[in-house]
Design a protein around this motif. Structure first.
Motif, PDB file in Angstrom:
ATOM      1  N   PHE A 161      42.712  47.104  56.588  1.00  0.00           N
ATOM      2  CA  PHE A 161      42.818  46.181  55.453  1.00  0.00           C
ATOM      3  C   PHE A 161      43.539  44.902  55.882  1.00  0.00           C
ATOM      4  O   PHE A 161      43.107  43.791  55.560  1.00  0.00           O
ATOM      5  CB  PHE A 161      43.591  46.869  54.318  1.00  0.00           C
ATOM      6  CG  PHE A 161      43.590  46.125  53.020  1.00  0.00           C
ATOM      7  CD1 PHE A 161      42.643  46.378  52.044  1.00  0.00           C
ATOM      8  CD2 PHE A 161      44.561  45.168  52.753  1.00  0.00           C
ATOM      9  CE1 PHE A 161      42.645  45.697  50.832  1.00  0.00           C
ATOM     10  CE2 PHE A 161      44.579  44.482  51.547  1.00  0.00           C
ATOM     11  CZ  PHE A 161      43.619  44.741  50.584  1.00  0.00           C
ATOM     12  N   ARG A 199      37.523  43.184  51.473  1.00  0.00           N
ATOM     13  CA  ARG A 199      38.699  43.906  50.983  1.00  0.00           C
ATOM     14  C   ARG A 199      39.122  43.316  49.637  1.00  0.00           C
ATOM     15  O   ARG A 199      38.800  42.157  49.318  1.00  0.00           O
ATOM     16  CB  ARG A 199      39.856  43.822  51.981  1.00  0.00           C
ATOM     17  CG  ARG A 199      40.438  42.423  52.112  1.00  0.00           C
ATOM     18  CD  ARG A 199      41.671  42.391  52.994  1.00  0.00           C
ATOM     19  NE  ARG A 199      42.393  41.126  52.823  1.00  0.00           N
ATOM     20  CZ  ARG A 199      43.604  40.866  53.324  1.00  0.00           C
ATOM     21  NH1 ARG A 199      44.236  41.789  54.040  1.00  0.00           N
ATOM     22  NH2 ARG A 199      44.189  39.700  53.101  1.00  0.00           N
ATOM     23  N   ALA A 237      42.422  44.085  46.377  1.00  0.00           N
ATOM     24  CA  ALA A 237      43.467  44.925  45.790  1.00  0.00           C
ATOM     25  C   ALA A 237      43.378  44.835  44.274  1.00  0.00           C
ATOM     26  O   ALA A 237      43.257  43.739  43.718  1.00  0.00           O
ATOM     27  CB  ALA A 237      44.846  44.472  46.265  1.00  0.00           C
ATOM     28  N   GLN A 257      46.061  49.467  44.074  1.00  0.00           N
ATOM     29  CA  GLN A 257      45.060  50.243  44.799  1.00  0.00           C
ATOM     30  C   GLN A 257      44.239  49.293  45.670  1.00  0.00           C
ATOM     31  O   GLN A 257      43.662  48.319  45.170  1.00  0.00           O
ATOM     32  CB  GLN A 257      44.135  51.003  43.848  1.00  0.00           C
ATOM     33  CG  GLN A 257      43.036  51.796  44.553  1.00  0.00           C
ATOM     34  CD  GLN A 257      43.586  52.846  45.511  1.00  0.00           C
ATOM     35  OE1 GLN A 257      44.290  53.758  45.092  1.00  0.00           O
ATOM     36  NE2 GLN A 257      43.258  52.725  46.797  1.00  0.00           N
ATOM     37  N   LEU A 258      44.211  49.567  46.951  1.00  0.00           N
ATOM     38  CA  LEU A 258      43.459  48.750  47.905  1.00  0.00           C
ATOM     39  C   LEU A 258      42.075  49.345  48.111  1.00  0.00           C
ATOM     40  O   LEU A 258      41.894  50.567  48.109  1.00  0.00           O
ATOM     41  CB  LEU A 258      44.189  48.696  49.253  1.00  0.00           C
ATOM     42  CG  LEU A 258      45.685  48.360  49.226  1.00  0.00           C
ATOM     43  CD1 LEU A 258      46.245  48.377  50.652  1.00  0.00           C
ATOM     44  CD2 LEU A 258      45.925  47.012  48.571  1.00  0.00           C
ATOM     45  N   LEU A 301      52.411  46.100  51.413  1.00  0.00           N
ATOM     46  CA  LEU A 301      51.340  46.923  50.860  1.00  0.00           C
ATOM     47  C   LEU A 301      51.663  48.416  50.823  1.00  0.00           C
ATOM     48  O   LEU A 301      50.868  49.198  50.298  1.00  0.00           O
ATOM     49  CB  LEU A 301      50.049  46.704  51.669  1.00  0.00           C
ATOM     50  CG  LEU A 301      49.462  45.287  51.599  1.00  0.00           C
ATOM     51  CD1 LEU A 301      48.340  45.129  52.620  1.00  0.00           C
ATOM     52  CD2 LEU A 301      48.968  44.965  50.205  1.00  0.00           C
ATOM     53  N   PHE A 334      44.463  39.806  47.517  1.00  0.00           N
ATOM     54  CA  PHE A 334      44.104  40.140  48.907  1.00  0.00           C
ATOM     55  C   PHE A 334      42.587  40.209  49.063  1.00  0.00           C
ATOM     56  O   PHE A 334      42.061  41.082  49.756  1.00  0.00           O
ATOM     57  CB  PHE A 334      44.755  41.467  49.322  1.00  0.00           C
ATOM     58  CG  PHE A 334      46.255  41.447  49.231  1.00  0.00           C
ATOM     59  CD1 PHE A 334      47.016  40.979  50.285  1.00  0.00           C
ATOM     60  CD2 PHE A 334      46.898  41.874  48.077  1.00  0.00           C
ATOM     61  CE1 PHE A 334      48.400  40.952  50.190  1.00  0.00           C
ATOM     62  CE2 PHE A 334      48.280  41.846  47.976  1.00  0.00           C
ATOM     63  CZ  PHE A 334      49.037  41.379  49.046  1.00  0.00           C
ATOM     64  N   TYR A 335      41.913  39.267  48.403  1.00  0.00           N
ATOM     65  CA  TYR A 335      40.445  39.265  48.412  1.00  0.00           C
ATOM     66  C   TYR A 335      39.933  38.494  49.613  1.00  0.00           C
ATOM     67  O   TYR A 335      40.263  37.317  49.803  1.00  0.00           O
ATOM     68  CB  TYR A 335      39.915  38.643  47.128  1.00  0.00           C
ATOM     69  CG  TYR A 335      38.421  38.366  47.126  1.00  0.00           C
ATOM     70  CD1 TYR A 335      37.512  39.402  46.930  1.00  0.00           C
ATOM     71  CD2 TYR A 335      37.927  37.086  47.330  1.00  0.00           C
ATOM     72  CE1 TYR A 335      36.139  39.157  46.921  1.00  0.00           C
ATOM     73  CE2 TYR A 335      36.566  36.830  47.330  1.00  0.00           C
ATOM     74  CZ  TYR A 335      35.674  37.872  47.132  1.00  0.00           C
ATOM     75  OH  TYR A 335      34.319  37.623  47.138  1.00  0.00           O
ATOM     76  N   ILE A 351      45.071  51.095  55.978  1.00  0.00           N
ATOM     77  CA  ILE A 351      45.931  49.940  55.683  1.00  0.00           C
ATOM     78  C   ILE A 351      45.876  48.952  56.843  1.00  0.00           C
ATOM     79  O   ILE A 351      45.803  47.736  56.636  1.00  0.00           O
ATOM     80  CB  ILE A 351      47.376  50.395  55.405  1.00  0.00           C
ATOM     81  CG1 ILE A 351      47.461  51.103  54.050  1.00  0.00           C
ATOM     82  CG2 ILE A 351      48.331  49.194  55.420  1.00  0.00           C
ATOM     83  CD1 ILE A 351      48.831  51.644  53.707  1.00  0.00           C
ATOM     84  N   ASN A 366      48.916  37.855  44.847  1.00  0.00           N
ATOM     85  CA  ASN A 366      49.287  38.882  45.822  1.00  0.00           C
ATOM     86  C   ASN A 366      50.785  39.216  45.812  1.00  0.00           C
ATOM     87  O   ASN A 366      51.476  38.868  46.749  1.00  0.00           O
ATOM     88  CB  ASN A 366      48.944  38.406  47.246  1.00  0.00           C
ATOM     89  CG  ASN A 366      47.538  37.891  47.439  1.00  0.00           C
ATOM     90  OD1 ASN A 366      46.595  38.361  46.867  1.00  0.00           O
ATOM     91  ND2 ASN A 366      47.415  36.890  48.282  1.00  0.00           N
TER      92      ASN A 366
END
Length: 373
Positions: free
Chosen positions: A16, A69, A71, A56-57, A42, A91-92, A13, A125
């Protein structure tokens, strides 16, 4: 060797959250998110979104180094409210490499398919109640508070993965004195007219903040319920957001309209905290970031108008104009230099026209994409 890892540990995390700091290291427009806030958002058990939905990350590695990364988000409340079966990506962030990007989207899509989802929308997000939209125009200035920023090449990476435009979100800019202050000049007349109809406008009462927040949440969930992508916020989600906003809330910019003691509209604008956060290295408040934050708050000269909502049945009475008049008066009094009204759906003709009428000009555009699974 490239690989995608499903995030499961605290260490992952952290990676991330920290990846964008490295990707945007030399970008003068990049504003780091506060680490502690992102970690709470998160982490299941810390943010109320996880009480009703799943996330799911995923991290993309290349020879042990993070290169992307994403989500995958299953928002159960959104699907229930809109009677649909869609998932989201958020969260791209990614290096400019199509193979890496496609791998991220494949893993996110496969996870969503396993949940029975038929289409994917994003970036959000986690929903349009939080930060959302991919910046596609206006890369030359940093984002205002709670708005997104990204590399220009993201659009190609997303479109090359089969996504197409769903809707655009517009951000309007106001200069130091380049706004139309007609709403200030007619405010007193409009206020008297509203009072004759039993409608009053007042600042939010911070001494009774919890009660005010509950009343505003009722307006928020009613006034925006027909907007594309909308999902009502739970009491816990709204309280969580309100608690964060209270730290920077100025009651001169947060108002409620009432009729017969019932809240029917509200307006919210906040100082552009990003002017301070842009200087907080890697989003860490400790040991030195907290001083930058405290010292910088008094120097903020930008304002973001976040929300202006009126419940159906009370629109076009002049409430919106009174809100704008109050905001402009406070803006002048406090010597702010620039403001942003964001975001507005491109097809919201009433709101777009209202902002253009006070000389707001569109200067940033954000896009939400969609793709069938």
């Amino acid at each position: 060797m490239k690989q995608i890892v499903a995030v499961s540990s605290k260490k992952e995390i952290k990676s991330f959250i920290d990846f964008p700091h490295d990707l945007y290291k030399n970008d003068p427009c990049y504003v780091p998110e506060l680490f502690i806030a992102q970690e709470d958002l998160l982490t299941p058990g810390k943010h109320p979104f996880h009480e009703h939905s799943r996330v799911q990350l995923f991290l993309a590695y290349n020879n042990g180094k993070v290169e992307g990364r994403i989500a995958a988000i299953l928002n159960n409340n959104y699907n229930k409210f809109n009677n649909t079966n869609e998932g989201f990506f958020g969260f791209y962030d990614c290096v400019n490499d199509e193979e890496t990007s496609n791998m991220l989207f494949k893993h996110a899509s496969d996870w969503l398919k396993a949940q029975g989802v038929l289409a994917v929308i994003g970036p959000t997000n986690f929903s349009t109640n939080e930060t959302c939209g991919l910046l596609v125009e206006g890369y030359d200035t940093p984002p205002f508070a709670m708005m997104t920023y990204n590399k220009p090449y993201y659009q190609s990476l997303i479109e090359n993965n089969g996504f197409s435009k769903k809707v655009d979100l517009i951000a309007y800019k106001f200069g130091d004195s380049g706004y139309n202050d007609k709403s200030v000049k007619v405010k007193e007349v409009l206020l008297r007219r509203l009072q004759s109809k039993g409608v009053t406008i007042r600042p939010v009462d911070k001494k009774n903040y919890e009660r005010e927040v509950e009343r505003i949440r009722e307006v928020y969930n009613a006034a925006w319920d027909k907007n594309l992508g909308f999902v009502p916020m739970t009491k816990e989600e709204f309280d969580y957001l309100a608690k964060d906003l209270k730290l920077i809330l100025d009651t001169d910019f947060c108002m409620v309209a009432e009729k017969d003691g019932k809240a029917i509209a509200f307006a919210l604008a906040v100082p552009d905290i990003n002017q301070v956060l842009i200087k907080v290295k890697r989003g860490r408040l400790f040991p030195f970031g907290i001083f930058k934050l405290l010292l910088g708050l008094k120097k903020i000269d930008g304002l973001r108008i976040i929300a202006l909502g009126v419940m159906e049945g009370y629109r076009k009475l002049g409430i919106e104009a009174c809100f704008y008049g109050n905001i402009i008066e406070a803006y002048r009094k406090k010597n702010f230099k620039h403001a942003e009204a964001s975001w507005i759906l491109e097809d919201n003709e009433l709101m777009n026209r209202a902002i253009q009428n006070i000389n707001g000009f569109p200067y940033k555009r954000y896009r939400i994409f969609e793709r069938a699974l």
